[in-house]
Design a protein around this motif. Structure first.
Motif, mmCIF file in Angstrom:
data_model
loop_
_atom_site.group_PDB
_atom_site.id
_atom_site.type_symbol
_atom_site.label_atom_id
_atom_site.label_comp_id
_atom_site.label_asym_id
_atom_site.label_seq_id
_atom_site.Cartn_x
_atom_site.Cartn_y
_atom_site.Cartn_z
ATOM 1 N N LEU A 5 0.813 -1.222 0.000
ATOM 2 C CA LEU A 5 0.000 0.000 0.000
ATOM 3 C C LEU A 5 0.847 1.272 0.000
ATOM 4 C CD1 LEU A 5 -2.749 -0.650 2.712
ATOM 5 C CD2 LEU A 5 -3.189 0.025 0.344
ATOM 6 N N GLY A 6 2.094 1.145 0.424
ATOM 7 C CA GLY A 6 2.914 2.335 0.644
ATOM 8 C C GLY A 6 2.522 3.056 1.921
ATOM 9 N N ALA A 7 2.052 2.300 2.908
ATOM 10 C CA ALA A 7 1.647 2.913 4.187
ATOM 11 C C ALA A 7 2.875 3.364 4.968
ATOM 12 C CB ALA A 7 0.836 1.919 5.010
ATOM 13 N N ASN A 8 2.713 4.455 5.720
ATOM 14 C CA ASN A 8 3.779 4.959 6.590
ATOM 15 C C ASN A 8 3.562 4.547 8.040
ATOM 16 O OD1 ASN A 8 2.532 7.526 4.904
ATOM 17 N ND2 ASN A 8 4.617 6.944 4.361
ATOM 18 N N LEU A 9 2.360 4.044 8.321
ATOM 19 C CA LEU A 9 1.990 3.736 9.706
ATOM 20 C C LEU A 9 1.004 2.576 9.710
ATOM 21 C CD1 LEU A 9 1.661 4.432 12.787
ATOM 22 C CD2 LEU A 9 -0.106 6.075 12.103
ATOM 23 N N VAL A 10 1.211 1.653 10.651
ATOM 24 C CA VAL A 10 0.221 0.617 10.949
ATOM 25 C C VAL A 10 -0.322 0.910 12.339
ATOM 26 C CG1 VAL A 10 -0.147 -1.841 11.405
ATOM 27 C CG2 VAL A 10 1.321 -1.130 9.490
ATOM 28 N N VAL A 11 -1.623 1.109 12.438
ATOM 29 C CA VAL A 11 -2.264 1.226 13.746
ATOM 30 C C VAL A 11 -2.888 -0.132 14.039
ATOM 31 C CG1 VAL A 11 -4.090 2.303 15.114
ATOM 32 C CG2 VAL A 11 -2.705 3.695 13.560
ATOM 33 N N ALA A 12 -2.382 -0.789 15.080
ATOM 34 C CA ALA A 12 -2.846 -2.125 15.449
ATOM 35 C C ALA A 12 -3.551 -2.071 16.798
ATOM 36 C CB ALA A 12 -1.661 -3.079 15.527
ATOM 37 N N HIS A 13 -4.484 -2.991 17.001
ATOM 38 C CA HIS A 13 -5.100 -3.084 18.325
ATOM 39 C C HIS A 13 -4.152 -3.758 19.311
ATOM 40 C CE1 HIS A 13 -8.026 -3.269 21.410
ATOM 41 N NE2 HIS A 13 -8.250 -4.564 21.318
ATOM 42 N N HIS A 14 -3.605 -4.887 18.932
ATOM 43 C CA HIS A 14 -2.748 -5.639 19.856
ATOM 44 C C HIS A 14 -1.299 -5.141 19.808
ATOM 45 C CE1 HIS A 14 -5.874 -9.025 19.378
ATOM 46 N NE2 HIS A 14 -6.070 -8.396 20.523
ATOM 47 N N PRO A 15 -0.696 -4.848 20.975
ATOM 48 C CA PRO A 15 0.725 -4.466 21.007
ATOM 49 C C PRO A 15 1.584 -5.595 20.450
ATOM 50 C CG PRO A 15 -0.342 -4.021 23.119
ATOM 51 C CD PRO A 15 -1.312 -4.843 22.319
ATOM 52 N N TYR A 16 2.555 -5.238 19.614
ATOM 53 C CA TYR A 16 3.364 -6.273 18.971
ATOM 54 C C TYR A 16 4.469 -6.784 19.893
ATOM 55 C CZ TYR A 16 5.291 -8.884 15.059
ATOM 56 O OH TYR A 16 5.709 -9.899 14.234
ATOM 57 N N LEU A 17 4.866 -5.984 20.885
ATOM 58 C CA LEU A 17 5.922 -6.396 21.823
ATOM 59 C C LEU A 17 5.375 -6.372 23.249
ATOM 60 C CD1 LEU A 17 8.987 -4.460 20.300
ATOM 61 C CD2 LEU A 17 8.363 -6.863 19.979
ATOM 62 N N LEU A 18 4.286 -7.077 23.461
ATOM 63 C CA LEU A 18 3.643 -7.032 24.780
ATOM 64 C C LEU A 18 4.493 -7.743 25.830
ATOM 65 C CD1 LEU A 18 1.189 -6.261 26.466
ATOM 66 C CD2 LEU A 18 0.061 -8.346 25.693
ATOM 67 N N ARG A 19 5.063 -8.878 25.439
ATOM 68 C CA ARG A 19 5.862 -9.640 26.402
ATOM 69 C C ARG A 19 7.343 -9.363 26.165
ATOM 70 N NH1 ARG A 19 1.423 -12.710 25.145
ATOM 71 N NH2 ARG A 19 0.070 -12.984 26.929
ATOM 72 N N GLY A 20 8.166 -9.701 27.157
ATOM 73 C CA GLY A 20 9.591 -9.429 27.097
ATOM 74 C C GLY A 20 10.233 -10.005 25.848
ATOM 75 N N VAL A 21 11.061 -9.201 25.205
ATOM 76 C CA VAL A 21 11.741 -9.629 23.986
ATOM 77 C C VAL A 21 13.238 -9.507 24.215
ATOM 78 C CG1 VAL A 21 12.134 -9.084 21.549
ATOM 79 C CG2 VAL A 21 9.833 -8.864 22.516
ATOM 80 N N GLN A 22 13.980 -10.591 23.946
ATOM 81 C CA GLN A 22 15.436 -10.552 24.134
ATOM 82 C C GLN A 22 16.182 -10.365 22.819
ATOM 83 O OE1 GLN A 22 13.741 -13.051 26.216
ATOM 84 N NE2 GLN A 22 13.869 -11.367 27.681
ATOM 85 N N SER A 23 15.487 -10.555 21.696
ATOM 86 C CA SER A 23 16.192 -10.561 20.416
ATOM 87 C C SER A 23 15.255 -10.183 19.294
ATOM 88 C CB SER A 23 16.736 -11.979 20.179
ATOM 89 O OG SER A 23 17.065 -12.153 18.822
ATOM 90 N N LEU A 24 15.805 -9.521 18.275
ATOM 91 C CA LEU A 24 15.061 -9.286 17.036
ATOM 92 C C LEU A 24 15.725 -10.060 15.906
ATOM 93 C CD1 LEU A 24 14.109 -5.510 17.313
ATOM 94 C CD2 LEU A 24 12.714 -7.505 17.809
ATOM 95 N N ASP A 25 16.189 -11.256 16.232
ATOM 96 C CA ASP A 25 16.775 -12.180 15.261
ATOM 97 C C ASP A 25 15.818 -12.326 14.077
ATOM 98 O OD1 ASP A 25 17.578 -14.419 13.856
ATOM 99 O OD2 ASP A 25 17.914 -15.648 15.642
ATOM 100 N N GLU A 26 16.310 -12.002 12.902
ATOM 101 C CA GLU A 26 15.428 -12.000 11.728
ATOM 102 C C GLU A 26 15.150 -13.390 11.173
ATOM 103 O OE1 GLU A 26 16.110 -8.903 8.803
ATOM 104 O OE2 GLU A 26 17.209 -7.774 10.320
ATOM 105 N N SER A 27 15.754 -14.414 11.776
ATOM 106 C CA SER A 27 15.346 -15.763 11.376
ATOM 107 C C SER A 27 14.046 -16.157 12.087
ATOM 108 C CB SER A 27 16.455 -16.780 11.686
ATOM 109 O OG SER A 27 16.611 -16.913 13.089
#
Ligand SMILES: [Zn+2]
Length: 269
Positions: free
Chosen positions: A57-79
């Motif tokens: 779409l070429g969107a600049n923003l996604v407004v989501a209902h659910h938080p994407y990082l609600l729980r603790g995150v130790q890594s953003l490993d792209e695998s």
């Protein structure tokens, strides 16, 4: 030119973050508040398919209902999915913002949208009897439980799980309690409210069985209707898009076409 900051200020006026539940984590997940926003995608969940839709779409923003990082995150490993999705969003300059329990409770929020879908009159919050709060309870024109479930099925977006009902098809229904999202913690409030039926999502075996045993012992109500968590919350997005479009006429708001309900098909017995 509209900046992300302007949009966030408006959203947080409607859905103040301080009104979110203590365990919640609404707000900005990725992005810079100074970036320019011309196109916004609205969704219940951030998924791989939603990020792909936002890029297309070429969107600049996604407004989501659910938080994407609600729980603790130790890594953003792209695998892994979460790291891959966030990296794609960041590289495409797509900000991600969420309004969660602060949107659930609001006037003009998620449970209110579900109440409006059924035309509830005199609706107040199920959790406290006020204008804002978790869930809603109100009146409908006299109908049957089966007919109400059919109306719900016809007005909610389609999902594999459909609409499940515990109760007699012909039971008279006039007072309806509901909660968008996972609402089994409000079963007690639904019973206390004198509702004929309680509509929510993700009803687990034991709370649902206990509620039905109570209802049968006490004369039959409330019956229960279990609907898709995604569908229950998706009905909020059209109204939100319209409300945002009224405020920002230079920005395009698009409700996602992606069904993020996790279930794909049902095998009936
Ligand atoms: Zn939810």
């Amino acid at each position: 030119m509209t900046k992300l900051f302007d949009l966030i200020a408006r959203l947080e006026g409607w859905y103040p973050p301080k009104t979110a539940d203590d365990w919640d984590a609404p707000g900005l997940v990725t992005g810079s508040s100074s970036q320019i926003v011309e196109k916004v995608l609205l969704t219940v969940d951030v998924t791989d398919a939603v990020i792909e839709e936002a890029i297309q779409l070429g969107a600049n923003l996604v407004v989501a209902h659910h938080p994407y990082l609600l729980r603790g995150v130790q890594s953003l490993d792209e695998s892994l999915a979460k790291g891959a999705n966030l990296a794609r969003a960041i590289r495409a300059n797509i900000a991600i913002y969420s309004a969660h329990t602060n949107a659930d409770i609001a006037d003009g929020g998620v449970s209110q949208a579900l109440a409006d879908l059924l035309g509830l009159s005199d609706a107040v919050a199920l959790s406290n009897g006020e204008q804002t709060g978790h869930g809603r309870v109100g009146q409908v024109a006299p109908t049957t439980l089966g007919a109400l479930a059919q109306v719900l099925a016809s007005r909610l977006p389609a999902t594999a799980g459909g609409v499940k009902v515990a109760g007699d098809f012909d039971q008279l229904v006039e007072r309806v309690a509901l909660c968008g999202g996972a609402g089994d913690s409000l079963i007690g409030a639904a019973i206390s409210s004198g509702a004929d039926v309680y509509i929510t999502s993700d009803l687990r075996h034991h709370p649902a069985q206990d509620a039905r045993e109570h209802a049968i012992h006490a004369g039959g109500k409330p019956s229960l209707i279990d609907i898709s968590h995604w569908a229950a919350e998706y009905v909020w997005l059209d109204g939100l898009a319209a409300r945002l479009a009224d405020s920002f006429d230079q920005v395009e708001f698009v409700v996602s076409d992606v069904r993020t309900d996790p279930w794909d098909f049902l095998v009936t017995q």
